[in-house]
Write an enzyme that holds these catalytic residues in place. Structure first.
Site, PDB file in Angstrom:
ATOM      1  N   TYR A   1      60.305  74.416  54.289  1.00 50.66           N
ATOM      2  CA  TYR A   1      59.557  75.660  54.429  1.00 50.66           C
ATOM      3  C   TYR A   1      60.437  76.880  54.174  1.00 50.66           C
ATOM      4  CZ  TYR A   1      57.082  79.608  56.486  1.00 50.66           C
ATOM      5  OH  TYR A   1      56.496  80.825  56.672  1.00 50.66           O
TER       6      TYR A   1
ATOM      7  N   GLY B   1      53.703  81.234  55.386  1.00 49.61           N
ATOM      8  CA  GLY B   1      52.434  81.289  56.102  1.00 49.61           C
ATOM      9  C   GLY B   1      51.493  80.205  55.619  1.00 49.61           C
TER      10      GLY B   1
ATOM     11  N   HIS C   1      55.914  92.513  52.354  1.00 54.98           N
ATOM     12  CA  HIS C   1      55.795  92.639  53.804  1.00 54.98           C
ATOM     13  C   HIS C   1      56.158  94.039  54.314  1.00 54.98           C
ATOM     14  CE1 HIS C   1      55.137  88.427  53.589  1.00 54.98           C
ATOM     15  NE2 HIS C   1      55.404  88.152  54.844  1.00 54.98           N
TER      16      HIS C   1
ATOM     17  N   ASN D   1      62.241  86.841  59.821  1.00 54.48           N
ATOM     18  CA  ASN D   1      61.732  85.965  60.879  1.00 54.48           C
ATOM     19  C   ASN D   1      62.582  86.188  62.127  1.00 54.48           C
ATOM     20  OD1 ASN D   1      60.407  82.783  59.667  1.00 54.48           O
ATOM     21  ND2 ASN D   1      59.404  84.605  60.382  1.00 54.48           N
TER      22      ASN D   1
ATOM     23  N   ARG E   1      59.560 107.272 103.265  1.00 55.31           N
ATOM     24  CA  ARG E   1      59.984 106.154 104.101  1.00 55.31           C
ATOM     25  C   ARG E   1      60.180 104.865 103.305  1.00 55.31           C
ATOM     26  NH1 ARG E   1      55.881 103.664 108.192  1.00 55.31           N
ATOM     27  NH2 ARG E   1      54.970 105.738 107.872  1.00 55.31           N
TER      28      ARG E   1
END
Length: 496
Positions: free
Chosen positions: A55, A62, A85, A197, A283
């Site tokens: 891959y 994708g 991208h 990535n 407090r």
């Protein structure tokens, strides 16, 4: 000049803080890290030569993961990936954040699981050391499959395209490279994917968030101590036995800090002297501020893991072990940023309640209503509380967790995403809003303390009072208070 040694494994937030604090600091890469980079690159070259199906190296991305890419086209594949991208929108990330994106991405590659060339590593190192900082739009990431759009804008500059910040100006990348005699690189097989990535944008923004939130939370304590004195608060609530009986280390720490800030004050009281108990915003400072400090501990742990993480895909471990996984998924940082949002928002919430106590004549003892120098004729600090209330209400909408949202992408191949970068950006906005609220408390508390007698303040808070009184004046007449609030907020971002 300080040098930040990168080896892929041991980067800390303290080192990053020092790096950002020195404009001449540089990064260096250890010898062992170079060896890991070279070894992982040899494996990628063998995969290509053997024509194996892996891959992102010899396939598309994708939904296109089953489309094989010829050996002759692997370089085109990486360049096309980056260009396609780069679709981020909105204003750019601040320069320190974009700079850290490169530092963290480089650190990831040095682990030796990314398969990049030494040339890419050297280009990133050069950009960092020369402060050639990519212009990275901050919107457009889903926070899974990596922060794809932001990192693509970063990667685009490495090949000589896009825009960069350089020496205080926004410029065309190629023009800057030509002026420095630097050649853009050509991305090799897997390198485009190895650049985008990952979770570096959300992590970089997260680290800057952490550094700023840590300082803000520390500042909020001595400022709360000023308010405590202006209201003649009761110190018994900070007794160590109370907090040790519950057991939270951060709560114990805050109580100790409050007593330290208040030591020597002539304005504090003991229970029963003026009143038996203070309101919760006085407090319960140890309990509430302490709980917010707990979130910082969690956030720091997750950020330091992610800064040193292998979070691209696929990951290379040996010739026979190249695996596709999901380390690019930003869920750990997304949840950490959502938690940080809540922690900082709560500091702002309790701070606004102390502001109300300072200005409300029903709650502030013998102080003037709204600290007005002429009640009725002048409003004094009345609308300062309005502004603080507006900011904390805005924070409540920003504090909605981004990490519980998801939307499928890439034709449902990527069917769960983190929205971590949105969470990191919203955390930044909450921190900025909270700083204005804390600055408003400081502004009002200084006037209230001066009415009571600044000479009666504890030595620790008197020192702070004198320092910040140079920035903001006593409220002796109505004026444009926003100028001083902004100046105080800016001063609180600086180390003091």
């Amino acid at each position: 000049m300080s040098v930040l040694q990168l080896d892929g494994n041991n980067l800390t937030i303290e080192q990053v803080r020092d790096f950002l604090g020195n404009s001449e600091s540089t990064v260096e890469i250890t010898t062992d890290a170079y060896k890991r980079v070279d070894a992982s690159r040899r494996i990628v070259e063998n995969i290509i030569n053997e024509g194996r199906t892996i891959y992102g190296i010899t396939t598309g991305f994708g939904l296109f993961c089953d489309v094989l890419i010829s050996k002759e086209k692997v370089e085109d594949l990486q360049t096309n990936l980056i260009r396609s991208h780069t679709c981020g929108v909105g204003k750019p990330f601040d320069e320190p954040v974009a700079l850290l994106m490169m530092v963290f991405r480089l650190n990831t590659m040095l682990k030796g699981h990314s398969g990049v060339t030494r040339e890419l590593v050297e280009q990133l190192k050069l950009y960092i050391n020369k402060r050639i900082i990519p212009v990275v739009p901050e919107q457009g990431s889903l926070g899974a499959s990596g922060d794809l759009a932001p990192l693509s804008h970063m990667a685009l500059t490495l090949i000589g395209e896009g825009e960069v910040f350089f020496r205080g100006e926004r410029k065309n990348t190629r023009d800057v490279l030509e002026s420095l005699g630097i050649e853009p690189i050509t991305l090799q097989a897997k390198e485009g994917l190895a650049l985008i990535n990952g979770t570096q944008p959300m992590t970089a923004q997260g680290v800057v968030n952490y550094i700023e939130a840590d300082k803000l939370m520390q500042d909020s304590l001595w400022i709360a101590a000023l308010t405590h004195q202006a209201l003649n608060g009761i110190t018994d609530a900070y007794n160590r036995q109370i907090h040790e009986s519950r057991g939270y280390p951060e709560q114990i720490y805050v109580a100790e800090k409050m007593l330290e800030h208040l030591e020597g004050s002539k304005l504090t009281t003991r229970q029963g002297e003026i009143r038996v108990q203070d309101g919760y915003s006085i407090r319960c400072i140890p309990q509430v501020h302490g709980a917010s400090l707990q979130t910082l501990k969690y956030v720091k742990e997750k950020l330091e893991i992610e800064m040193n993480a292998a979070n691209d895909n696929p990951l290379i471990f040996s010739e026979d072990e190249v695996y596709s996984g999901g380390n690019f998924h930003g869920q750990p940082i997304a949840i950490a940023m959502d938690l940080l949002k809540i922690g900082v928002a709560e500091v702002a919430n309790i701070t606004e309640r102390r502001i109300e106590r300072l200005v409300n004549p029903a709650l502030n003892g013998d102080l003037p209503a709204f600290l007005s120098p002429e009640e009725g004729l002048q409003s004094g600090a009345m609308i300062l509380q309005y502004a603080a209330a507006s900011l904390v209400s805005e924070n409540k909408t920003l504090a909605h967790p981004a990490s519980v949202d998801s939307i499928p992408s890439s034709a449902n191949q990527e069917d769960h995403v983190s929205m971590g970068t949105i969470g990191a950006r919203h955390a930044r906005d909450i921190i900025n809003n909270a700083r204005y609220v804390v600055s408003t408390e400081l502004f009002i508390a200084m006037t209230a303390a001066e009415i009571k007698g600044s000479d009666k303040l504890s030595p620790a808070t008197r020192k702070k009072f004198d320092e910040f009184r140079l920035i903001a004046d006593f409220i002796d007449h109505d004026r444009n208070f926003s100028i001083e609030i902004n100046e105080l907020a800016q001063a609180l971002t600086e180390v003091n």
